[in-house]
Motif scaffolding. Sequence first.
Motif, PDB file in Angstrom:
ATOM      1  N   ASP A 123       0.825  -1.203   0.000  1.00 46.69           N
ATOM      2  CA  ASP A 123       0.000   0.000   0.000  1.00 46.69           C
ATOM      3  C   ASP A 123       0.862   1.259   0.000  1.00 46.69           C
ATOM      4  O   ASP A 123       0.506   2.275  -0.621  1.00 46.69           O
ATOM      5  CB  ASP A 123      -0.936   0.002   1.213  1.00 46.69           C
ATOM      6  CG  ASP A 123      -2.195  -0.812   0.985  1.00 46.69           C
ATOM      7  OD1 ASP A 123      -2.425  -1.233  -0.172  1.00 46.69           O
ATOM      8  OD2 ASP A 123      -2.957  -1.036   1.945  1.00 46.69           O
ATOM      9  N   ILE A 124       1.987   1.217   0.690  1.00 50.47           N
ATOM     10  CA  ILE A 124       2.908   2.358   0.668  1.00 50.47           C
ATOM     11  C   ILE A 124       3.381   2.617  -0.754  1.00 50.47           C
ATOM     12  O   ILE A 124       3.489   3.775  -1.198  1.00 50.47           O
ATOM     13  CB  ILE A 124       4.102   2.111   1.608  1.00 50.47           C
ATOM     14  CG1 ILE A 124       3.653   2.213   3.069  1.00 50.47           C
ATOM     15  CG2 ILE A 124       5.228   3.111   1.345  1.00 50.47           C
ATOM     16  CD1 ILE A 124       4.692   1.749   4.065  1.00 50.47           C
ATOM     17  N   ALA A 125       3.647   1.558  -1.502  1.00 46.89           N
ATOM     18  CA  ALA A 125       4.053   1.710  -2.900  1.00 46.89           C
ATOM     19  C   ALA A 125       2.976   2.435  -3.697  1.00 46.89           C
ATOM     20  O   ALA A 125       3.271   3.286  -4.554  1.00 46.89           O
ATOM     21  CB  ALA A 125       4.339   0.347  -3.524  1.00 46.89           C
ATOM     22  N   GLU A 126       1.699   2.130  -3.395  1.00 42.65           N
ATOM     23  CA  GLU A 126       0.597   2.798  -4.094  1.00 42.65           C
ATOM     24  C   GLU A 126       0.533   4.277  -3.706  1.00 42.65           C
ATOM     25  O   GLU A 126       0.248   5.139  -4.537  1.00 42.65           O
ATOM     26  CB  GLU A 126      -0.731   2.102  -3.768  1.00 42.65           C
ATOM     27  CG  GLU A 126      -0.825   0.668  -4.257  1.00 42.65           C
ATOM     28  CD  GLU A 126      -0.800   0.557  -5.776  1.00 42.65           C
ATOM     29  OE1 GLU A 126      -1.162   1.536  -6.461  1.00 42.65           O
ATOM     30  OE2 GLU A 126      -0.424  -0.512  -6.273  1.00 42.65           O
ATOM     31  N   VAL A 127       0.772   4.581  -2.438  1.00 41.53           N
ATOM     32  CA  VAL A 127       0.815   5.986  -2.005  1.00 41.53           C
ATOM     33  C   VAL A 127       1.851   6.756  -2.814  1.00 41.53           C
ATOM     34  O   VAL A 127       1.587   7.841  -3.353  1.00 41.53           O
ATOM     35  CB  VAL A 127       1.167   6.100  -0.506  1.00 41.53           C
ATOM     36  CG1 VAL A 127       1.281   7.570  -0.091  1.00 41.53           C
ATOM     37  CG2 VAL A 127       0.137   5.392   0.356  1.00 41.53           C
ATOM     38  N   LEU A 128       3.037   6.179  -2.915  1.00 35.51           N
ATOM     39  CA  LEU A 128       4.159   6.889  -3.519  1.00 35.51           C
ATOM     40  C   LEU A 128       4.062   6.971  -5.031  1.00 35.51           C
ATOM     41  O   LEU A 128       4.699   7.828  -5.643  1.00 35.51           O
ATOM     42  CB  LEU A 128       5.471   6.238  -3.076  1.00 35.51           C
ATOM     43  CG  LEU A 128       5.684   6.321  -1.561  1.00 35.51           C
ATOM     44  CD1 LEU A 128       6.899   5.527  -1.138  1.00 35.51           C
ATOM     45  CD2 LEU A 128       5.794   7.766  -1.102  1.00 35.51           C
ATOM     46  N   LYS A 129       3.277   6.115  -5.651  1.00 35.03           N
ATOM     47  CA  LYS A 129       2.982   6.280  -7.080  1.00 35.03           C
ATOM     48  C   LYS A 129       2.195   7.560  -7.308  1.00 35.03           C
ATOM     49  O   LYS A 129       2.346   8.229  -8.321  1.00 35.03           O
ATOM     50  CB  LYS A 129       2.142   5.103  -7.596  1.00 35.03           C
ATOM     51  CG  LYS A 129       2.881   3.794  -7.782  1.00 35.03           C
ATOM     52  CD  LYS A 129       1.898   2.741  -8.286  1.00 35.03           C
ATOM     53  CE  LYS A 129       2.523   1.359  -8.348  1.00 35.03           C
ATOM     54  NZ  LYS A 129       1.503   0.343  -8.769  1.00 35.03           N
ATOM     55  N   ARG A 130       1.336   7.876  -6.359  1.00 33.85           N
ATOM     56  CA  ARG A 130       0.435   9.015  -6.501  1.00 33.85           C
ATOM     57  C   ARG A 130       1.012  10.305  -5.933  1.00 33.85           C
ATOM     58  O   ARG A 130       0.745  11.377  -6.450  1.00 33.85           O
ATOM     59  CB  ARG A 130      -0.901   8.672  -5.819  1.00 33.85           C
ATOM     60  CG  ARG A 130      -1.629   7.557  -6.559  1.00 33.85           C
ATOM     61  CD  ARG A 130      -2.609   6.795  -5.674  1.00 33.85           C
ATOM     62  NE  ARG A 130      -3.333   5.779  -6.458  1.00 33.85           N
ATOM     63  CZ  ARG A 130      -2.828   4.592  -6.799  1.00 33.85           C
ATOM     64  NH1 ARG A 130      -1.608   4.241  -6.405  1.00 33.85           N
ATOM     65  NH2 ARG A 130      -3.527   3.745  -7.522  1.00 33.85           N
ATOM     66  N   GLU A 131       1.790  10.195  -4.869  1.00 30.83           N
ATOM     67  CA  GLU A 131       2.438  11.373  -4.275  1.00 30.83           C
ATOM     68  C   GLU A 131       3.802  10.959  -3.747  1.00 30.83           C
ATOM     69  O   GLU A 131       3.941  10.542  -2.602  1.00 30.83           O
ATOM     70  CB  GLU A 131       1.569  11.966  -3.160  1.00 30.83           C
ATOM     71  CG  GLU A 131       2.196  13.178  -2.462  1.00 30.83           C
ATOM     72  CD  GLU A 131       2.742  14.185  -3.466  1.00 30.83           C
ATOM     73  OE1 GLU A 131       3.978  14.180  -3.704  1.00 30.83           O
ATOM     74  OE2 GLU A 131       1.945  14.963  -4.020  1.00 30.83           O
ATOM     75  N   PRO A 132       4.860  11.057  -4.619  1.00 29.33           N
ATOM     76  CA  PRO A 132       6.204  10.615  -4.220  1.00 29.33           C
ATOM     77  C   PRO A 132       6.790  11.394  -3.050  1.00 29.33           C
ATOM     78  O   PRO A 132       7.755  10.938  -2.448  1.00 29.33           O
ATOM     79  CB  PRO A 132       7.038  10.834  -5.496  1.00 29.33           C
ATOM     80  CG  PRO A 132       6.045  10.895  -6.610  1.00 29.33           C
ATOM     81  CD  PRO A 132       4.812  11.499  -6.023  1.00 29.33           C
TER      82      PRO A 132
END
Length: 205
Positions: free
Chosen positions: A141-150
Amino acid sequence: MRYFRFSPLILAATLAASPTLAQTAAPSPPAAPTGTQAAPASAPKPANPLDPLFEALKRERDADKARGIATQIMTDMNESGSATVDLLMQWAATAIKEKRNAAALDFLDQVTLLDPAYPEGWNRRATLHYTMGNSRKSMADIAEVLKREPRHFGAIAGLAGILMENGRDELALKAWEDYLAVYPADRDAQEAVTKLSEKIAGNRT
């Protein structure tokens, strides 16, 4: 886990490839009939309103002032722009407070389905997965966060913490360095970088 720009190399080294959300391509607009004027191009999207705050956070060296900017960023990132999503997030927060984790997880699943572009839905679920002892799902889920807001420093800090717990010191150090590239005045992150650097150097001698 604290709320958290993240290096794709770290993600590649620590996460199994997770399925991406399916995207339906928009159909091409029909060609304008001969002799008619084509419709004007749509106006460019407005700049991200968080950009000035992130720039201010990157420049600020006073820890207290930087903390205020960081708080404002997190407040703004919590705003989804959807009454339904906001309500689900409130229900999830209440369920978490009451230790009804299964219900909270269901609410957050719905948030990520209703608005997959909303980083905070993924971040809140990452935190919940972590508290439930599932670091693998939390990191996904953290990976998904950082795709959207690095620049989501809360998510970066969360990942750095998980890496440290799993003895991945060099990857954790890289994560904290990425964190400081976004939020350089954070004294806790500065201390984490110093301690990890010393530990890694000691292990090499």
